[in-house]
Design a protein around this motif. Structure first.
Motif, mmCIF file in Angstrom:
data_model
loop_
_atom_site.group_PDB
_atom_site.id
_atom_site.type_symbol
_atom_site.label_atom_id
_atom_site.label_comp_id
_atom_site.label_asym_id
_atom_site.label_seq_id
_atom_site.Cartn_x
_atom_site.Cartn_y
_atom_site.Cartn_z
ATOM 1 N N ILE A 35 -7.286 2.256 -7.348
ATOM 2 C CA ILE A 35 -6.009 1.660 -7.703
ATOM 3 C C ILE A 35 -6.251 0.688 -8.845
ATOM 4 O O ILE A 35 -7.082 -0.213 -8.732
ATOM 5 N N ASN A 36 -5.516 0.864 -9.930
ATOM 6 C CA ASN A 36 -5.648 -0.031 -11.072
ATOM 7 C C ASN A 36 -4.994 -1.363 -10.716
ATOM 8 O O ASN A 36 -3.774 -1.445 -10.568
ATOM 9 N N PRO A 37 -5.781 -2.441 -10.589
ATOM 10 C CA PRO A 37 -5.213 -3.723 -10.174
ATOM 11 C C PRO A 37 -4.274 -4.343 -11.201
ATOM 12 O O PRO A 37 -3.468 -5.199 -10.853
ATOM 13 N N ASP A 38 -4.344 -3.887 -12.449
ATOM 14 C CA ASP A 38 -3.456 -4.427 -13.479
ATOM 15 C C ASP A 38 -2.082 -3.767 -13.466
ATOM 16 O O ASP A 38 -1.128 -4.319 -14.022
ATOM 17 N N ILE A 39 -1.970 -2.597 -12.833
ATOM 18 C CA ILE A 39 -0.707 -1.864 -12.819
ATOM 19 C C ILE A 39 -0.040 -1.907 -11.451
ATOM 20 O O ILE A 39 1.182 -1.865 -11.344
ATOM 21 N N CYS A 40 -0.826 -2.022 -10.392
ATOM 22 C CA CYS A 40 -0.305 -2.011 -9.024
ATOM 23 C C CYS A 40 0.778 -3.073 -8.854
ATOM 24 O O CYS A 40 0.608 -4.224 -9.257
ATOM 25 N N ILE A 41 1.910 -2.681 -8.271
ATOM 26 C CA ILE A 41 3.016 -3.617 -8.049
ATOM 27 C C ILE A 41 3.081 -4.084 -6.594
ATOM 28 O O ILE A 41 4.062 -4.689 -6.174
ATOM 29 N N ASP A 42 2.073 -3.791 -5.828
ATOM 30 C CA ASP A 42 1.970 -4.247 -4.435
ATOM 31 C C ASP A 42 3.118 -3.766 -3.550
ATOM 32 O O ASP A 42 3.541 -4.483 -2.644
ATOM 33 N N CYS A 43 3.586 -2.560 -3.782
ATOM 34 C CA CYS A 43 4.704 -2.047 -2.980
ATOM 35 C C CYS A 43 4.250 -1.582 -1.598
ATOM 36 O O CYS A 43 5.037 -1.546 -0.664
ATOM 37 N N GLY A 44 2.996 -1.175 -1.464
ATOM 38 C CA GLY A 44 2.459 -0.737 -0.182
ATOM 39 C C GLY A 44 2.777 0.691 0.202
ATOM 40 O O GLY A 44 2.415 1.119 1.297
ATOM 41 N N ALA A 45 3.408 1.452 -0.668
ATOM 42 C CA ALA A 45 3.748 2.841 -0.345
ATOM 43 C C ALA A 45 2.501 3.658 -0.035
ATOM 44 O O ALA A 45 2.507 4.508 0.859
ATOM 45 N N CYS A 46 1.422 3.383 -0.716
ATOM 46 C CA CYS A 46 0.177 4.130 -0.529
ATOM 47 C C CYS A 46 -0.449 3.875 0.845
ATOM 48 O O CYS A 46 -1.067 4.769 1.429
ATOM 49 N N VAL A 47 -0.286 2.676 1.341
ATOM 50 C CA VAL A 47 -0.909 2.296 2.610
ATOM 51 C C VAL A 47 -0.407 3.170 3.756
ATOM 52 O O VAL A 47 -1.188 3.658 4.579
ATOM 53 N N SER A 48 0.879 3.382 3.795
ATOM 54 C CA SER A 48 1.475 4.106 4.927
ATOM 55 C C SER A 48 1.145 5.589 4.943
ATOM 56 O O SER A 48 1.253 6.227 5.984
ATOM 57 N N VAL A 49 0.744 6.153 3.816
ATOM 58 C CA VAL A 49 0.461 7.589 3.782
ATOM 59 C C VAL A 49 -1.030 7.926 3.799
ATOM 60 O O VAL A 49 -1.384 9.093 3.930
ATOM 61 N N CYS A 50 -1.884 6.932 3.703
ATOM 62 C CA CYS A 50 -3.331 7.194 3.683
ATOM 63 C C CYS A 50 -3.783 7.669 5.061
ATOM 64 O O CYS A 50 -3.702 6.918 6.041
ATOM 65 N N PRO A 51 -4.277 8.902 5.156
ATOM 66 C CA PRO A 51 -4.655 9.444 6.467
ATOM 67 C C PRO A 51 -5.928 8.839 7.060
ATOM 68 O O PRO A 51 -6.198 9.019 8.246
ATOM 69 N N VAL A 52 -6.690 8.097 6.260
ATOM 70 C CA VAL A 52 -7.938 7.513 6.764
ATOM 71 C C VAL A 52 -7.920 5.979 6.735
ATOM 72 O O VAL A 52 -8.951 5.341 6.899
ATOM 73 N N ASP A 53 -6.765 5.392 6.518
ATOM 74 C CA ASP A 53 -6.614 3.928 6.501
ATOM 75 C C ASP A 53 -7.612 3.244 5.577
ATOM 76 O O ASP A 53 -8.242 2.247 5.935
ATOM 77 N N ALA A 54 -7.742 3.783 4.381
ATOM 78 C CA ALA A 54 -8.720 3.257 3.432
ATOM 79 C C ALA A 54 -8.151 2.184 2.508
ATOM 80 O O ALA A 54 -8.897 1.548 1.777
ATOM 81 N N ILE A 55 -6.846 1.964 2.538
ATOM 82 C CA ILE A 55 -6.217 1.077 1.564
ATOM 83 C C ILE A 55 -5.863 -0.256 2.220
ATOM 84 O O ILE A 55 -5.144 -0.296 3.217
ATOM 85 N N VAL A 56 -6.373 -1.335 1.618
ATOM 86 C CA VAL A 56 -6.099 -2.679 2.131
ATOM 87 C C VAL A 56 -5.697 -3.588 0.974
ATOM 88 O O VAL A 56 -6.023 -3.322 -0.180
ATOM 89 N N GLU A 57 -4.982 -4.663 1.315
ATOM 90 C CA GLU A 57 -4.631 -5.635 0.298
ATOM 91 C C GLU A 57 -5.886 -6.410 -0.102
ATOM 92 O O GLU A 57 -6.755 -6.683 0.724
ATOM 93 N N GLU A 58 -5.940 -6.764 -1.371
ATOM 94 C CA GLU A 58 -7.121 -7.433 -1.909
ATOM 95 C C GLU A 58 -7.487 -8.674 -1.094
ATOM 96 O O GLU A 58 -8.659 -8.911 -0.796
ATOM 97 N N TYR A 59 -6.513 -9.466 -0.701
ATOM 98 C CA TYR A 59 -6.820 -10.701 0.033
ATOM 99 C C TYR A 59 -7.272 -10.444 1.463
ATOM 100 O O TYR A 59 -7.774 -11.353 2.122
ATOM 101 N N GLU A 60 -7.127 -9.222 1.968
ATOM 102 C CA GLU A 60 -7.575 -8.876 3.314
ATOM 103 C C GLU A 60 -8.941 -8.183 3.332
ATOM 104 O O GLU A 60 -9.420 -7.773 4.389
ATOM 105 N N LEU A 61 -9.570 -8.052 2.167
ATOM 106 C CA LEU A 61 -10.868 -7.388 2.103
ATOM 107 C C LEU A 61 -11.903 -8.160 2.917
ATOM 108 O O LEU A 61 -12.000 -9.382 2.828
ATOM 109 N N MET A 62 -12.664 -7.429 3.694
ATOM 110 C CA MET A 62 -13.798 -8.004 4.398
ATOM 111 C C MET A 62 -14.926 -8.170 3.364
ATOM 112 O O MET A 62 -14.945 -7.457 2.351
#
Length: 79
Positions: A35-62
């Motif tokens: 995900i290009n961090p300069d273009i991402c608008i933080d809508c979260g649409a990608c999160v709900s469709v990821c079948p392997v739960d690989a997408i997290v918000e930057e501030y929630e990164l472990m």
């Protein structure tokens, strides 16, 4: 803040995230999608469709997931 695609995407690369992104900020790399961090608008649409739960918000990164943000920044030439 942007969303970040992490380790579960490696090898899986399902790609549903690309289809739902309204700003086309997700691109396929050699081993995973990014995900290009300069273009991402933080809508979260990608999160709900990821079948392997690989997408997290930057501030929630472990700490062990932070290299995936760096990989995305390198992929898009941001660092």
């Amino acid at each position: 803040m942007a969303f970040v695609i992490t380790q579960p995407c490696q090898g899986e690369q399902a790609g549903e995230c690309v289809d739902v992104c309204p700003v086309d900020c997700i691109e396929k790399g050699e081993d995973q999608y990014y995900i290009n961090p300069d273009i991402c608008i933080d809508c979260g649409a990608c999160v709900s469709v990821c079948p392997v739960d690989a997408i997290v918000e930057e501030y929630e990164l472990m700490p062990e997931e932070e290299p995936y943000l760096e990989k995305a920044e390198k992929f898009f030439g941001n660092i």
